[in-house]
Enzyme design. Structure first.
Site, mmCIF file in Angstrom:
data_model
loop_
_atom_site.group_PDB
_atom_site.id
_atom_site.type_symbol
_atom_site.label_atom_id
_atom_site.label_comp_id
_atom_site.label_asym_id
_atom_site.label_seq_id
_atom_site.Cartn_x
_atom_site.Cartn_y
_atom_site.Cartn_z
ATOM 1 N N TYR A 70 -65.889 27.630 61.893
ATOM 2 C CA TYR A 70 -66.105 27.038 60.768
ATOM 3 C C TYR A 70 -64.732 26.627 59.963
ATOM 4 O O TYR A 70 -64.615 25.161 59.490
ATOM 5 C CB TYR A 70 -66.653 28.172 59.627
ATOM 6 C CG TYR A 70 -66.567 27.738 58.342
ATOM 7 C CD1 TYR A 70 -67.394 26.693 57.891
ATOM 8 C CD2 TYR A 70 -65.818 28.384 57.223
ATOM 9 C CE1 TYR A 70 -67.222 26.369 56.349
ATOM 10 C CE2 TYR A 70 -65.849 28.211 56.032
ATOM 11 C CZ TYR A 70 -66.650 27.233 55.638
ATOM 12 O OH TYR A 70 -66.483 26.633 54.194
ATOM 13 N N LEU A 103 -70.434 39.205 50.928
ATOM 14 C CA LEU A 103 -70.332 40.679 50.633
ATOM 15 C C LEU A 103 -70.933 41.046 49.239
ATOM 16 O O LEU A 103 -71.678 41.968 49.014
ATOM 17 C CB LEU A 103 -68.916 41.015 50.343
ATOM 18 C CG LEU A 103 -68.474 42.508 49.722
ATOM 19 C CD1 LEU A 103 -69.064 43.424 50.746
ATOM 20 C CD2 LEU A 103 -67.165 42.625 49.649
HETATM 21 N N1 UFG Z 1 -68.160 42.319 54.465
HETATM 22 C C1 UFG Z 1 -68.427 43.614 54.658
HETATM 23 N N2 UFG Z 1 -69.930 43.675 54.907
HETATM 24 C C2 UFG Z 1 -70.842 42.746 54.663
HETATM 25 C C3 UFG Z 1 -70.547 41.624 54.209
HETATM 26 C C4 UFG Z 1 -68.987 41.250 54.322
HETATM 27 O O1 UFG Z 1 -67.697 44.485 55.066
HETATM 28 O O2 UFG Z 1 -71.978 43.069 54.702
HETATM 29 C C5 UFG Z 1 -66.757 41.808 54.246
HETATM 30 C C6 UFG Z 1 -66.068 40.900 55.203
HETATM 31 O O3 UFG Z 1 -65.788 41.455 56.370
HETATM 32 C C7 UFG Z 1 -65.022 40.393 54.695
HETATM 33 C C8 UFG Z 1 -65.441 40.494 52.981
HETATM 34 O O4 UFG Z 1 -66.579 41.350 52.915
HETATM 35 O O5 UFG Z 1 -63.866 41.168 54.730
HETATM 36 C C9 UFG Z 1 -65.756 39.303 52.395
HETATM 37 O O6 UFG Z 1 -66.859 38.593 53.419
HETATM 38 P P1 UFG Z 1 -67.890 37.412 52.983
HETATM 39 O O7 UFG Z 1 -68.777 37.411 54.097
HETATM 40 O O8 UFG Z 1 -68.486 37.423 51.496
HETATM 41 O O9 UFG Z 1 -66.816 35.897 52.823
HETATM 42 P P2 UFG Z 1 -65.831 35.639 53.986
HETATM 43 O O10 UFG Z 1 -64.508 36.155 53.389
HETATM 44 O O11 UFG Z 1 -66.301 36.072 55.256
HETATM 45 O O12 UFG Z 1 -65.961 34.109 53.729
HETATM 46 C C10 UFG Z 1 -65.834 33.409 52.613
HETATM 47 C C11 UFG Z 1 -66.712 32.122 52.877
HETATM 48 C C12 UFG Z 1 -66.115 31.142 53.829
HETATM 49 C C13 UFG Z 1 -64.615 31.027 53.539
HETATM 50 C C14 UFG Z 1 -63.805 32.268 53.319
HETATM 51 C C15 UFG Z 1 -62.509 32.419 52.805
HETATM 52 O O13 UFG Z 1 -68.127 32.369 53.030
HETATM 53 O O14 UFG Z 1 -66.663 30.144 53.723
HETATM 54 O O15 UFG Z 1 -64.558 33.125 52.349
HETATM 55 O O16 UFG Z 1 -61.995 33.177 52.229
HETATM 56 F F1 UFG Z 1 -64.021 30.358 54.633
#
Ligand code: UFG
Length: 322
Positions: free
Chosen positions: A138, A185
């Site tokens: 991504y 999250l």
């Molecule tokens: N997390 C959990 N459990 C869950 C979902 C998420 O522990 O069920 C954690 C993830 O490991 C991460 C944090 O929560 O540490 C945030 O996760 P998200 O999936 O909400 O967001 P991401 O950080 O993976 O990704 C988001 C956007 C991306 C972007 C990124 C940049 O979806 O497009 O932020 O910070 F690239």
């Protein structure tokens, strides 16, 4: 301005569409509705249902002052297991859009880039001149598009702004996250307290962070939308301006969970699972350049983001917490 919002039926694109309309801009939305929803496009905007390759037909109508480009596959985990989908959709689609922009002499572009281009930073907060070392497909595809835009700005008079979003959350104008496959999250945590899913799984609690869970910089979708409107006039012809969009504060997964419990007044069923592939330990923005170049300062805190997301996703239960 007369604007084309590509991917305007998605979560962020449809909030930006509403703000553009509220500020007197004209909006045509182009969206293939693969993940977006036709009913989130307001009646005052024109909806063209079609692939990004259709952009050239729409722009051929003439008179467009700007394109805002949101259309992309955007799930980190999915991109790790299916990189081909991400390279084809994000990079080839954006190439076609850039060619259409050049062909029809559109002067301005605002592009949804991401904090994922930075990968695992050596330190935080992250400024725009940090090395770009994406840890997942991504982030790699968004970086590739950023590079294509830089090249295009050098070759033409295009004034482009890439906005590198950190973690977008909350709801505005009655629009919030409603992804068919939810991976983020805050919506997952809200469903867990509401009993719509069994529990929240914390993806690892052995990270090199103060409480062992990853740190992220959460930014309200209303603040993010405002940055797009400001970005329309921020770059000079031939310039590619890149700005991080975040609050400059990192919150751990445990801190987000506590905020959700406080806002909703409900306990969070949870468990600890393995790390998710492609996740960095910490992503926190420096928003100094966005402040300086866009005149942008985020106004909403994490509690407001969670409260607004809660009122959107569970209107029946909202009002039970603090
Ligand atoms: N997390 C959990 N459990 C869950 C979902 C998420 O522990 O069920 C954690 C993830 O490991 C991460 C944090 O929560 O540490 C945030 O996760 P998200 O999936 O909400 O967001 P991401 O950080 O993976 O990704 C988001 C956007 C991306 C972007 C990124 C940049 O979806 O497009 O932020 O910070 F690239």
């Amino acid at each position: 301005m007369k604007t084309l919002v590509v991917g305007g039926a998605g979560y962020i694109g449809s909030v930006v569409t509403r703000l553009l309309l509220a500020e007197g801009h004209q909006v045509t939305v182009l969206d293939d509705l693969s993940t977006g929803h036709a009913d989130t496009v307001p009646a005052e905007a024109r909806l063209v249902t079609g692939d990004i390759a259709e952009a050239t037909k729409v722009l051929a109508e003439g008179g467009f002052d700007a394109v805002l480009h949101f259309a992309a596959k955007s799930l980190v985990g999915e991109s790790v297991v299916n990189p081909s989908l991400y390279w084809r959709t994000n990079v080839i689609g954006s190439r076609a859009l850039l060619d259409a922009i050049t062909e029809h002499h559109i002067p301005r572009l605002v592009f949804s880039s991401t904090a994922a281009v930075y990968g695992e930073p050596d330190q935080v907060p992250i400024t725009e001149d940090f090395p770009t070392r994406p840890t997942n497909a991504y982030g790699a595809t968004k970086l590739a598009v950023d590079m294509m835009i830089t090249n295009e700005c050098t070759a033409t008079d295009l004034a482009a702004v890439s906005l590198r979003y950190f973690n977008v959350a909350g709801a505005a104008y009655g629009v919030g996250e409603r992804h068919t496959t939810e991976t983020h999250l805050i919506p997952i945590a809200l469903d867990a307290v509401a009993g719509k899913r069994d529990k929240l799984t914390i993806y690892g609690d052995d990270w090199s962070t103060p409480d062992g869970t990853p740190l992220r910089d959460y930014v309200h979708v209303a603040d993010l939308a405002r940055a797009h409107v400001l970005a329309l006039t921020a770059a000079e012809p031939g310039e590619h301006l890149i700005c991080n969009l975040g609050n400059g504060n990192g919150f751990s997964v445990l801190e987000v969970m506590k905020t959700v419990e406080k806002v909703t007044g409900l306990p969070m069923p949870h468990t600890v699972g393995p790390r998710r592939m492609g996740d960095p330990a910490r992503l926190v923005a420096s928003a100094a350049r966005a402040q300086q170049r866009l005149g942008w300062l985020p106004e909403h805190d994490l509690t407001t983001m969670v409260a607004d997301a809660w009122a959107f996703s569970h209107p029946d239960l909202a009002g039970t917490g603090e």
